[in-house]
Design an enzyme around this catalytic site. Structure first.
Site, short mmCIF file in Angstrom:
data_model
loop_
_atom_site.label_atom_id
_atom_site.label_comp_id
_atom_site.label_asym_id
_atom_site.label_seq_id
_atom_site.Cartn_x
_atom_site.Cartn_y
_atom_site.Cartn_z
CB ALA A 1 -5.95 2.03 -4.54
N GLY A 2 -3.52 1.66 -2.54
CA GLY A 2 -2.39 0.86 -2.08
C GLY A 2 -2.47 0.54 -0.61
CG ASP A 3 -1.93 3.49 2.36
OD1 ASP A 3 -0.81 2.95 2.22
OD2 ASP A 3 -2.07 4.72 2.49
CG ASP B 1 -8.05 8.14 2.83
OD1 ASP B 1 -9.16 8.05 3.37
OD2 ASP B 1 -7.03 8.51 3.42
#
Length: 185
Positions: free
Chosen positions: A110-112, A148
């Protein structure tokens, strides 16, 4: 006498923007001094970091402290997990966008994904609200899939959500089955 070479991080970069995502992993820094990260963060034009990362790595607990510690980047993007993301501009102005309500399938990536969406919008020359929203949308698609990365949204769907009113944005829900928003009616 010639001046010492300031190194590549401090050379002018006309026409280029350098971003740095702190992506703090305490286990990787166990027993090491994170001070080197201060220089890397300040060498960027655009810095992305989580509020929790700023606290854990540097003891910074407020936007003012974060901006004071990182004065060099023109833009500092502070992610506050599932709550909101705030841009701290060099001119002391801020822009915030609340996170979407997401039915999380898997949190990996999620952050990437947020960083990818935000940077893509930045490269397209979008305003800060749209950059933050595209970051949130990209993160939401990652959160609602196994693995991801999520399936990219159609340009039409993306445009409608970027143009949503604040109330429509707040009412938007993202699930594995799709996006439900009054902006799409």
């Amino acid at each position: 006498m010639p001046r010492p070479d300031p190194g590549p991080a401090h050379r002018p970069r006309p026409g280029h923007t350098v971003s740095f995502d702190l992506n703090w992993r305490p286990a990787l820094w166990h027993g090491r001094d994170p001070a080197v990260l201060l220089e890397l963060c300040n060498a960027a034009d655009l810095l992305l970091l989580g509020a929790d990362e700023a606290e854990a790595a540097f003891g910074l607990s407020s936007h003012a402290a974060i901006r004071a510690t990182f004065p060099a980047p023109a833009t500092v993007v502070v992610k506050n997990s599932e709550h909101q993301v705030t841009v701290l501009n060099a001119d002391i102005t801020t822009v915030s966008e609340p996170a979407l309500v997401v039915e999380v399938v898997e949190p990996t990536g999620a952050g990437d994904a947020f960083a990818a969406g935000y940077l893509a919008a930045t490269l397209r020359g979008l305003d800060q609200h749209s950059c933050l929203r595209l970051g949130h949308l990209t993160a939401a698609t990652a959160l609602t899939t196994h693995g991801d990365h999520g399936v990219p949204l159609s340009p039409e769907l993306t445009a409608a959500l970027l143009a949503a009113s604040p109330d429509e944005w707040a009412a938007t829900r993202v699930t594995a089955a799709g996006i439900h928003s009054p902006a799409l009616s």
